[in-house]
Design a protein around this motif. Structure first.
Motif, PDB file in Angstrom:
ATOM      1  N   VAL A   1      13.368  -1.346 -10.813  1.00  0.00           N
ATOM      2  CA  VAL A   1      12.878   0.070 -11.368  1.00  0.00           C
ATOM      3  C   VAL A   1      11.316  -0.327 -12.168  1.00  0.00           C
ATOM      4  N   LYS A   2      11.073  -1.802 -12.763  1.00  0.00           N
ATOM      5  CA  LYS A   2      10.092  -2.224 -13.262  1.00  0.00           C
ATOM      6  C   LYS A   2       8.870  -2.205 -12.336  1.00  0.00           C
ATOM      7  N   ILE A   3       9.150  -2.753 -11.130  1.00  0.00           N
ATOM      8  CA  ILE A   3       8.500  -2.852  -9.950  1.00  0.00           C
ATOM      9  C   ILE A   3       7.735  -1.412  -9.401  1.00  0.00           C
ATOM     10  N   TRP A   4       8.925  -0.386  -9.230  1.00  0.00           N
ATOM     11  CA  TRP A   4       8.642   0.964  -8.833  1.00  0.00           C
ATOM     12  C   TRP A   4       7.771   1.602 -10.079  1.00  0.00           C
ATOM     13  N   GLU A   5       8.061   1.326 -11.236  1.00  0.00           N
ATOM     14  CA  GLU A   5       6.963   1.912 -12.357  1.00  0.00           C
ATOM     15  C   GLU A   5       5.882   1.605 -12.360  1.00  0.00           C
ATOM     16  N   ASN A   6       5.617   0.289 -11.927  1.00  0.00           N
ATOM     17  CA  ASN A   6       4.216  -0.454 -11.877  1.00  0.00           C
ATOM     18  C   ASN A   6       3.482  -0.462 -10.476  1.00  0.00           C
TER      19      ASN A   6
ATOM     20  N   GLN B   1       0.735  -1.245   0.146  1.00  0.00           N
ATOM     21  CA  GLN B   1       0.041  -0.154  -0.088  1.00  0.00           C
ATOM     22  C   GLN B   1       0.841   1.183   0.035  1.00  0.00           C
ATOM     23  N   ARG B   2       1.913   1.242   0.650  1.00  0.00           N
ATOM     24  CA  ARG B   2       2.773   2.405   0.911  1.00  0.00           C
ATOM     25  C   ARG B   2       3.516   2.687  -0.440  1.00  0.00           C
ATOM     26  N   CYS B   3       4.053   1.408  -0.730  1.00  0.00           N
ATOM     27  CA  CYS B   3       4.652   1.620  -2.240  1.00  0.00           C
ATOM     28  C   CYS B   3       3.720   2.359  -3.376  1.00  0.00           C
ATOM     29  N   ALA B   4       2.633   1.772  -3.304  1.00  0.00           N
ATOM     30  CA  ALA B   4       1.752   2.172  -4.293  1.00  0.00           C
ATOM     31  C   ALA B   4       1.326   3.633  -4.211  1.00  0.00           C
ATOM     32  N   ARG B   5       1.423   3.907  -3.076  1.00  0.00           N
ATOM     33  CA  ARG B   5       1.438   5.571  -2.892  1.00  0.00           C
ATOM     34  C   ARG B   5       2.763   6.633  -3.126  1.00  0.00           C
ATOM     35  N   GLY B   6       3.697   5.849  -3.486  1.00  0.00           N
ATOM     36  CA  GLY B   6       4.717   6.358  -3.820  1.00  0.00           C
ATOM     37  C   GLY B   6       5.649   6.688  -2.490  1.00  0.00           C
TER      38      GLY B   6
ATOM     39  N   THR C   1       1.745   1.065  -8.644  1.00  0.00           N
ATOM     40  CA  THR C   1      -0.043   1.322  -8.398  1.00  0.00           C
ATOM     41  C   THR C   1      -0.544  -0.080  -8.281  1.00  0.00           C
ATOM     42  N   ALA C   2       0.199  -1.002  -9.142  1.00  0.00           N
ATOM     43  CA  ALA C   2      -0.671  -2.348  -9.299  1.00  0.00           C
ATOM     44  C   ALA C   2      -0.475  -3.244  -8.003  1.00  0.00           C
ATOM     45  N   LEU C   3       0.709  -2.658  -7.195  1.00  0.00           N
ATOM     46  CA  LEU C   3       1.130  -3.579  -6.054  1.00  0.00           C
ATOM     47  C   LEU C   3       0.081  -4.093  -4.988  1.00  0.00           C
ATOM     48  N   PRO C   4      -1.087  -3.238  -4.514  1.00  0.00           N
ATOM     49  CA  PRO C   4      -2.242  -3.595  -3.778  1.00  0.00           C
ATOM     50  C   PRO C   4      -2.883  -4.976  -4.324  1.00  0.00           C
ATOM     51  N   GLU C   5      -2.879  -4.971  -5.590  1.00  0.00           N
ATOM     52  CA  GLU C   5      -3.685  -5.995  -6.442  1.00  0.00           C
ATOM     53  C   GLU C   5      -2.838  -7.643  -6.429  1.00  0.00           C
TER      54      GLU C   5
END
Length: 197
Positions: free
Chosen positions: A56-61, A12-17, A63-67
């Motif tokens: 890098v790819k994980i950071w770029e995406n 959740q925190r990563c998804a919020r940046g 917002t999809a982490l909560p899913e």
């Protein structure tokens, strides 16, 4: 769970940046992913590149982490896909090197020759990128997918003679480009007529 911090919170925190959460994720998973990739590549530099690209790819995406249901398998899957892409590129590069290098001059396993080999690969890939789209596609179908001229012709819906002409033109261009930009002597490069058979 990440040492007292649950995965749900991290996602959740990563998804919020949240960069601190991302740094925690990176710190926790970098070494295991690195060890996993190193088993295949046996190169610190290439392994680091693949794992860094994965993060890098994980950071770029993000917002999809909560899913994402389970974080660890997700991270390994992203890394595995990038590793496979990297291995395919290496296979293509090595195929190109075999095609444009004479069999009589094997590369020795010295640091100097490894550097020259890497420069040679980079230059050949640069040359391929300068081909027209059609020629590049035919060249890569022949070198990467190892398709025969007949198979290429059938897949592209063109005649075998057109494939042969385009492949010959692509090989000639790559050879001349490498000679011009790399100062490589004509004796080191060959025409690849055997690749046309």
């Amino acid at each position: 769970m990440l040492e007292g911090l649950d995965e749900e919170d991290i996602k959740q925190r990563c998804a919020r940046g949240d960069r601190a959460a991302y740094a925690r994720l990176y710190t926790f998973y970098f070494k295991p992913l690195y060890r996993h990739v190193f088993l295949f590549l046996k190169s610190k530099e290439e392994t680091e590149e693949v794992v860094q690209d994965a993060f890098v790819k994980i950071w770029e995406n993000r917002t999809a982490l909560p899913e994402v249901k389970n974080l660890k398998p997700y991270l390994y899957r992203v890394t595995k896909n990038l590793l496979l892409d990297h291995l395919r590129r290496l296979q293509t590069q090595n195929k190109v090197i075999r095609i444009v290098s004479p069999e009589t001059e094997p590369l020795e396993d010295s640091t100097s020759n490894q550097i020259n080999h890497k420069d040679y690969i980079a230059l050949s890939m640069e040359a391929i990128q300068h081909l027209t789209e059609k020629r590049r596609k035919i060249f890569l179908m022949r070198t990467q997918q190892e398709l025969s001229l007949d198979e290429i012709a059938q897949e592209l819906g063109i005649s075998k003679s057109v494939v042969k002409k385009q492949l010959y033109a692509a090989i000639t261009f790559v050879r001349e480009y490498m000679h011009k930009h790399g100062g490589i002597s004509a004796g080191i490069l060959i025409m690849l007529l055997e690749a046309l058979s």
